[in-house]
Design a protein around this motif. Structure first.
Motif, PDB file in Angstrom:
ATOM      1  N   TRP A 206      36.408  43.624  40.366  1.00  0.00           N
ATOM      2  CA  TRP A 206      37.358  42.511  40.404  1.00  0.00           C
ATOM      3  C   TRP A 206      38.709  42.908  41.001  1.00  0.00           C
ATOM      4  O   TRP A 206      39.566  42.042  41.218  1.00  0.00           O
ATOM      5  CB  TRP A 206      37.590  41.966  38.995  1.00  0.00           C
ATOM      6  CG  TRP A 206      36.476  41.129  38.468  1.00  0.00           C
ATOM      7  CD1 TRP A 206      35.353  41.556  37.816  1.00  0.00           C
ATOM      8  CD2 TRP A 206      36.363  39.710  38.550  1.00  0.00           C
ATOM      9  NE1 TRP A 206      34.560  40.496  37.478  1.00  0.00           N
ATOM     10  CE2 TRP A 206      35.153  39.336  37.910  1.00  0.00           C
ATOM     11  CE3 TRP A 206      37.166  38.705  39.090  1.00  0.00           C
ATOM     12  CZ2 TRP A 206      34.732  38.020  37.810  1.00  0.00           C
ATOM     13  CZ3 TRP A 206      36.759  37.387  38.981  1.00  0.00           C
ATOM     14  CH2 TRP A 206      35.558  37.050  38.356  1.00  0.00           C
ATOM     15  N   LEU A 207      38.923  44.186  41.254  1.00  0.00           N
ATOM     16  CA  LEU A 207      40.253  44.647  41.645  1.00  0.00           C
ATOM     17  C   LEU A 207      40.717  44.035  42.962  1.00  0.00           C
ATOM     18  O   LEU A 207      41.877  43.618  43.095  1.00  0.00           O
ATOM     19  CB  LEU A 207      40.274  46.175  41.742  1.00  0.00           C
ATOM     20  CG  LEU A 207      41.611  46.791  42.174  1.00  0.00           C
ATOM     21  CD1 LEU A 207      42.706  46.446  41.182  1.00  0.00           C
ATOM     22  CD2 LEU A 207      41.475  48.305  42.318  1.00  0.00           C
TER      23      LEU A 207
ATOM     24  N   LEU B 101      43.901  34.889  34.480  1.00  0.00           N
ATOM     25  CA  LEU B 101      42.612  34.833  35.165  1.00  0.00           C
ATOM     26  C   LEU B 101      42.001  36.230  35.284  1.00  0.00           C
ATOM     27  O   LEU B 101      40.779  36.391  35.205  1.00  0.00           O
ATOM     28  CB  LEU B 101      42.794  34.204  36.548  1.00  0.00           C
ATOM     29  CG  LEU B 101      43.148  32.709  36.543  1.00  0.00           C
ATOM     30  CD1 LEU B 101      43.605  32.256  37.920  1.00  0.00           C
ATOM     31  CD2 LEU B 101      41.961  31.879  36.075  1.00  0.00           C
ATOM     32  N   GLY B 102      42.848  37.233  35.477  1.00  0.00           N
ATOM     33  CA  GLY B 102      42.352  38.605  35.516  1.00  0.00           C
ATOM     34  C   GLY B 102      41.781  39.034  34.168  1.00  0.00           C
ATOM     35  O   GLY B 102      40.738  39.691  34.103  1.00  0.00           O
ATOM     36  N   LEU B 103      42.454  38.649  33.085  1.00  0.00           N
ATOM     37  CA  LEU B 103      41.946  38.975  31.761  1.00  0.00           C
ATOM     38  C   LEU B 103      40.631  38.266  31.484  1.00  0.00           C
ATOM     39  O   LEU B 103      39.769  38.796  30.778  1.00  0.00           O
ATOM     40  CB  LEU B 103      42.982  38.597  30.698  1.00  0.00           C
ATOM     41  CG  LEU B 103      44.256  39.450  30.652  1.00  0.00           C
ATOM     42  CD1 LEU B 103      45.252  38.868  29.665  1.00  0.00           C
ATOM     43  CD2 LEU B 103      43.927  40.893  30.275  1.00  0.00           C
TER      44      LEU B 103
ATOM     45  N   SER C 274      41.336  33.619  47.198  1.00  0.00           N
ATOM     46  CA  SER C 274      41.017  35.047  47.161  1.00  0.00           C
ATOM     47  C   SER C 274      39.543  35.275  46.877  1.00  0.00           C
ATOM     48  O   SER C 274      38.946  36.229  47.384  1.00  0.00           O
ATOM     49  CB  SER C 274      41.876  35.754  46.103  1.00  0.00           C
ATOM     50  OG  SER C 274      41.519  35.322  44.799  1.00  0.00           O
ATOM     51  N   GLY C 275      38.937  34.410  46.080  1.00  0.00           N
ATOM     52  CA  GLY C 275      37.536  34.590  45.745  1.00  0.00           C
ATOM     53  C   GLY C 275      36.573  34.005  46.752  1.00  0.00           C
ATOM     54  O   GLY C 275      35.522  34.582  47.044  1.00  0.00           O
ATOM     55  N   ARG C 276      36.929  32.857  47.332  1.00  0.00           N
ATOM     56  CA  ARG C 276      35.991  32.147  48.190  1.00  0.00           C
ATOM     57  C   ARG C 276      36.190  32.429  49.680  1.00  0.00           C
ATOM     58  O   ARG C 276      35.260  32.262  50.470  1.00  0.00           O
ATOM     59  CB  ARG C 276      36.136  30.641  47.949  1.00  0.00           C
ATOM     60  CG  ARG C 276      35.757  30.200  46.548  1.00  0.00           C
ATOM     61  CD  ARG C 276      34.302  30.499  46.262  1.00  0.00           C
ATOM     62  NE  ARG C 276      33.908  30.054  44.938  1.00  0.00           N
ATOM     63  CZ  ARG C 276      33.390  28.863  44.674  1.00  0.00           C
ATOM     64  NH1 ARG C 276      33.222  27.993  45.656  1.00  0.00           N
ATOM     65  NH2 ARG C 276      33.056  28.533  43.438  1.00  0.00           N
ATOM     66  N   VAL C 277      37.409  32.816  50.056  1.00  0.00           N
ATOM     67  CA  VAL C 277      37.705  32.959  51.485  1.00  0.00           C
ATOM     68  C   VAL C 277      38.175  34.370  51.831  1.00  0.00           C
ATOM     69  O   VAL C 277      37.547  35.078  52.611  1.00  0.00           O
ATOM     70  CB  VAL C 277      38.775  31.931  51.920  1.00  0.00           C
ATOM     71  CG1 VAL C 277      39.077  32.088  53.405  1.00  0.00           C
ATOM     72  CG2 VAL C 277      38.317  30.511  51.607  1.00  0.00           C
TER      73      VAL C 277
END
Length: 322
Positions: free
Chosen positions: A168-169, A251-253, A300-303
């Motif tokens: 996830w970093l 969201l990171g947690l 950041s996750g999808r693109v």
């Protein structure tokens, strides 16, 4: 030489013997833990970079810590380098926003808050009912502590993700930096005064900027030193990057488990209340900040992450990294 410990049943049983190799391994692990602390300090320093030479020191310190602590090769190392340099450049640009020839905005956020809350500006209401100038109580201390946590919690969560959820970093890094730079665009084109500054120029009733008032009363050097370290940009209320970055932390947690995600959500609420109560932000700033964080996390996750990861992997293959 051997040590003896007692098990749960109360009986004594020998443990593994203490050997030089075991002591050496323990020493290495201790050094790794200490270098993680050193790396965290270098990250904090990069976020407060005021001189170009400090960037070199921060990157060198962070790189040394990564090399000693392990997991430093390939994509992970490049991710941390992006994180470190990204924070440094952001802060440098943030301190240059005053050169943009755009007038400071005061009234639109006041009008937005009044529309949302039936003619009331929450900062004004909270300070009129729950704060008296010069007062230092549990509410004041607690909200100041939450506010100041912004400067290091985001880095602590990054390190935890690195050590426990390394997959996830990269997304976390892109989300944090994306949030900061989206906010920077707003700083440049819509410079917005916070409540305390609007009150100073007569756009609001009296609003105290509680944080410097309390710290200066305790020791004037504390707040002066803080300004020297982080720099000053007084018209960056919109969006609230304090709240936006806190949302990314939450969201990171959440990537660990839902209970830590709940802790993150409570942290977001505490940060939002603190920023409004302390006179630093309007509720409208917070809502826009949360929206910016959501957009950055989604992109950041999808693109961004998939495309950037492919590019990093090609770069590593070219240079024989891993």
């Amino acid at each position: 030489m051997s040590l003896v410990h007692t098990d749960q049943g109360g009986s004594a049983s020998p443990s593994r013997p203490v050997t030089r190799a075991g002591l050496a391994l323990a020493g290495v692990k201790t050094m790794r833990a200490l270098t993680l602390v050193l790396f965290a300090l270098s990250l904090a320093g990069a976020g407060k970079w005021l001189h170009p030479g400090f960037l070199v020191v921060a990157v060198a310190t962070g790189s040394a810590a990564l090399l000693i602590a392990g997991r430093s090769q390939g994509a992970t190392y490049l991710t941390w380098l992006l994180y470190l340099v990204g924070f440094a450049i952001f802060n440098r640009l943030r301190l240059m926003m005053h050169v943009v020839p755009v007038p400071t905005r005061y009234d639109y956020v006041i009008d937005a808050d009044r529309t949302l809350f039936g003619g009331v500006v929450p900062t004004v209401w909270l300070q009129q009912h729950w704060y008296a100038p010069g007062q230092i109580n549990a509410l004041v201390i607690g909200t100041i502590a939450v506010h100041l946590s912004y400067f290091f919690v985001v880095h602590i969560v990054a390190i935890l993700i690195w050590r426990l959820r390394p997959e996830w970093l990269f997304r976390y890094t892109l989300a944090v930096l994306g949030t900061l730079y989206l906010g920077l665009v707003a700083y440049a084109f819509v410079p917005t005064a916070p409540p305390w500054l609007a009150a100073y120029f007569g756009h609001l009733p009296d609003v105290t900027r509680i944080l410097p008032a309390v710290l200066t009363a305790y020791d004037p050097r504390i707040y002066a030193t803080g300004h020297l370290i982080v720099g000053r940009h007084d018209v960056g209320a919109m969006p609230s990057l304090h709240l936006a970055t806190t949302c990314i932390v939450a969201l990171g947690l959440r990537c660990f488990n839902r209970w830590l995600g709940l802790v993150g959500a409570l942290y977001v609420l505490a940060m939002g209340f603190s920023l409004v109560f302390l006179g630093e932000h309007y509720v409208t700033d917070l809502l826009v900040g949360a929206t910016v964080a959501g957009v950055a996390w989604y992109l950041s996750g999808r693109v961004l992450a998939p495309r950037s990861a492919d590019g990093i992997n090609r770069l590593l293959r070219r240079f024989g990294g891993r």
